[in-house]
Design a protein around this motif. Sequence first.
Motif, PDB file in Angstrom:
ATOM      1  N   ARG A 211       0.892  -1.232  -0.126  1.00 50.31           N
ATOM      2  CA  ARG A 211      -0.041  -0.001   0.109  1.00 50.31           C
ATOM      3  C   ARG A 211       1.083   1.238  -0.008  1.00 50.31           C
ATOM      4  O   ARG A 211       0.691   2.274   0.702  1.00 50.31           O
ATOM      5  CB  ARG A 211      -1.023  -0.014   1.054  1.00 50.31           C
ATOM      6  N   SER A 214      -1.050   4.145  -2.089  1.00 44.15           N
ATOM      7  CA  SER A 214      -2.216   4.552  -1.788  1.00 44.15           C
ATOM      8  C   SER A 214      -2.877   3.426  -1.163  1.00 44.15           C
ATOM      9  O   SER A 214      -2.568   2.152  -1.403  1.00 44.15           O
ATOM     10  CB  SER A 214      -3.197   5.114  -2.862  1.00 44.15           C
ATOM     11  N   TRP A 232      -5.993   2.117  -5.825  1.00 42.87           N
ATOM     12  CA  TRP A 232      -4.934   1.402  -4.933  1.00 42.87           C
ATOM     13  C   TRP A 232      -3.654   1.003  -6.047  1.00 42.87           C
ATOM     14  O   TRP A 232      -3.803   0.828  -7.162  1.00 42.87           O
ATOM     15  CB  TRP A 232      -5.374   0.152  -4.595  1.00 42.87           C
ATOM     16  N   GLU A 233      -2.542   1.706  -5.437  1.00 43.81           N
ATOM     17  CA  GLU A 233      -1.391   1.666  -6.279  1.00 43.81           C
ATOM     18  C   GLU A 233      -0.140   1.079  -5.405  1.00 43.81           C
ATOM     19  O   GLU A 233       0.109   1.391  -4.276  1.00 43.81           O
ATOM     20  CB  GLU A 233      -0.848   2.906  -6.807  1.00 43.81           C
ATOM     21  N   THR A 234       0.572   0.284  -6.013  1.00 43.81           N
ATOM     22  CA  THR A 234       1.736  -0.402  -5.406  1.00 43.81           C
ATOM     23  C   THR A 234       2.876   0.427  -5.829  1.00 43.81           C
ATOM     24  O   THR A 234       3.160   1.020  -6.953  1.00 43.81           O
ATOM     25  CB  THR A 234       1.812  -2.067  -5.578  1.00 43.81           C
ATOM     26  N   PHE A 265      -4.818   4.989 -14.354  1.00 44.15           N
ATOM     27  CA  PHE A 265      -3.570   4.398 -14.439  1.00 44.15           C
ATOM     28  C   PHE A 265      -3.127   3.929 -15.861  1.00 44.15           C
ATOM     29  O   PHE A 265      -3.339   3.191 -16.634  1.00 44.15           O
ATOM     30  CB  PHE A 265      -3.618   3.179 -13.694  1.00 44.15           C
ATOM     31  N   GLY A 330      -1.444  -0.443 -10.548  1.00 42.24           N
ATOM     32  CA  GLY A 330      -2.441   0.323  -9.649  1.00 42.24           C
ATOM     33  C   GLY A 330      -3.976  -0.024 -10.309  1.00 42.24           C
ATOM     34  O   GLY A 330      -4.180  -0.268 -11.519  1.00 42.24           O
TER      35      GLY A 330
END
Length: 421
Positions: A211, A214, A232-234, A265, A330
Motif C-alpha cells: 500500500r 495509496s 490502489w497503487e503499489t 492508471f 494500480g
Amino acid sequence: MSTDRTPSAPFTELVNLASRLLGAGLVATNEDTFADAENLLVAKPAEFRAHTFGHKGQIMDGWESKRRRGVSAEQPHPTDEDHDWAVVRLGVGGVIRGVIVDTAHFTGNYPETASVQAASIPGHPSVEELDDAGWTDLVPRTALRGDTAHEFEVTDGTRYTHVRLNIWPDGGVARLRVHGEVLPDPRELDGLTFDLAAQEYGGVAEAASDRYFSSPHNLNAPGRASVMGEGWETRRRRDKANDWVRIALAGGGEVLAAEVDTTHFVANAPGWADLVGYDASTGGDPSTDTDGWFPVLPRTRLQPDTRHRLRLDAGRPVTHVRINVYPDGGLARLRLTGRLTGAGRAALALRWFNALPADEARTALVEAGLEAEEASALTAARPLADAAATTAAVSALQPADGPDGEQSSRRRSAIWRLLGV
C-alpha cells in the motif's frame, strides 16, 4: 486518546460511516453562525489560510458556533447545561468502533469538552423524530485540546444509524469521523444482485501485499475514482512475485461478474490480473489457509485506463475474494456483482439481528409474524451464535403445541422471513 493530528488507532483502518461518499449527511444543528456544520463531513483534512476573512471573521474549515453568553451582566457566562450540537446521519447503519473529534486549526476557539452519542432510527426520520429518539453515550463528556485529532475507541456492539456531537459550551470542531463496520439490513437486499465487495454493503479490504502509494480501501470505495490517487497503487516490484488485495465480501454469495477498473492508471496499470475465491462459511481462515483458495477468474490481460467488464460462470459460493495483479501497478476499483446465497443471507441477518437495539429487534420480529411476547423472549435470548442456536431459542418459546402445530409453523415462517433460518 490521541493528542496529535495524525490518526493512529487501529479502528481508523475501518470505513468512515460518516462519509458523504457513503451517503452521510448533516441532519440538524442548533448553531453554526461562524462556520457551517456541513464541514464536519468533508473528506479531505481541514485546511487553514491565515488572514482569510469573510464578513463574519476568519474563515474556518470546520464547524464553529458563536460565543455563548450568560443571562445578565451579573451572570455573563453560560451555565454548565448550555451547549451546542450537531446530528449526523450515517451513510449506512453499522457498528461503531471508534470516533475522531478533530479540532484542527482551532487553537483559541475550540470547545472545552465534547461528547458523542448514537441512536438507531429505522427509515428516514425527521428532525422531530430524532429529538424523541433514545440516545446512547458512545464517548462521555471529555476534555478537548486545540488543534488535535482526538481518537476515542468505542466498545458498544450495537448497530446505529445516527450520531450526535455535543460541545460545551461553544467553539469549533474541524472534522468528525465515525469508523466502524457496515451492517446492512438484510431485508433490503433480498432478491437483489449487487456489488458484494462494496463498502456500502459491508465489503472490507482486509489485507494487501503493498500500500505504498495509496490504500487498498480505495479499491471498493463508493463511486468512480476521479484521479489516480483515489485508487490502489503499489510500488514497483524488483522481484518475481506479484501484488494482491484480499476482500471480505458483504456476505457469502455467488459472484456473477467482475469489473476490474484501471481508470487513470495509464503508465502504471498491471499487465494482468486474476481472481481467486475462498468459502469460510464452513470454517477455515483465508488469512492462513493457502490450500482453500480456488479460481474465480483466470489470469486476464488488462489495458491501461480501462474499465474491464468480465462475466463469470456462477460457481462455488465465496465469502472472500483475492485479486492478484501481475506484476504490480494500480487499480481504480474492483466491483464484484453477485447475489447472496441462502447461507450467506442467514449469516448476515444473524449478525444484524444480534446488533440491533432491543426495541428495534422486537419490532422486526413482530413485523415478521411473531407475537409480542415471543418477540421479547427471542430478543432476550441474544446473541444467537448460529442457525442451531436460533432454532433452539425458537423451540423454547412458550406456549408449545408440538413440532407440527399451527403456532410452531407460524414461528418457523416468521423466523425464516427475517433471519433465513
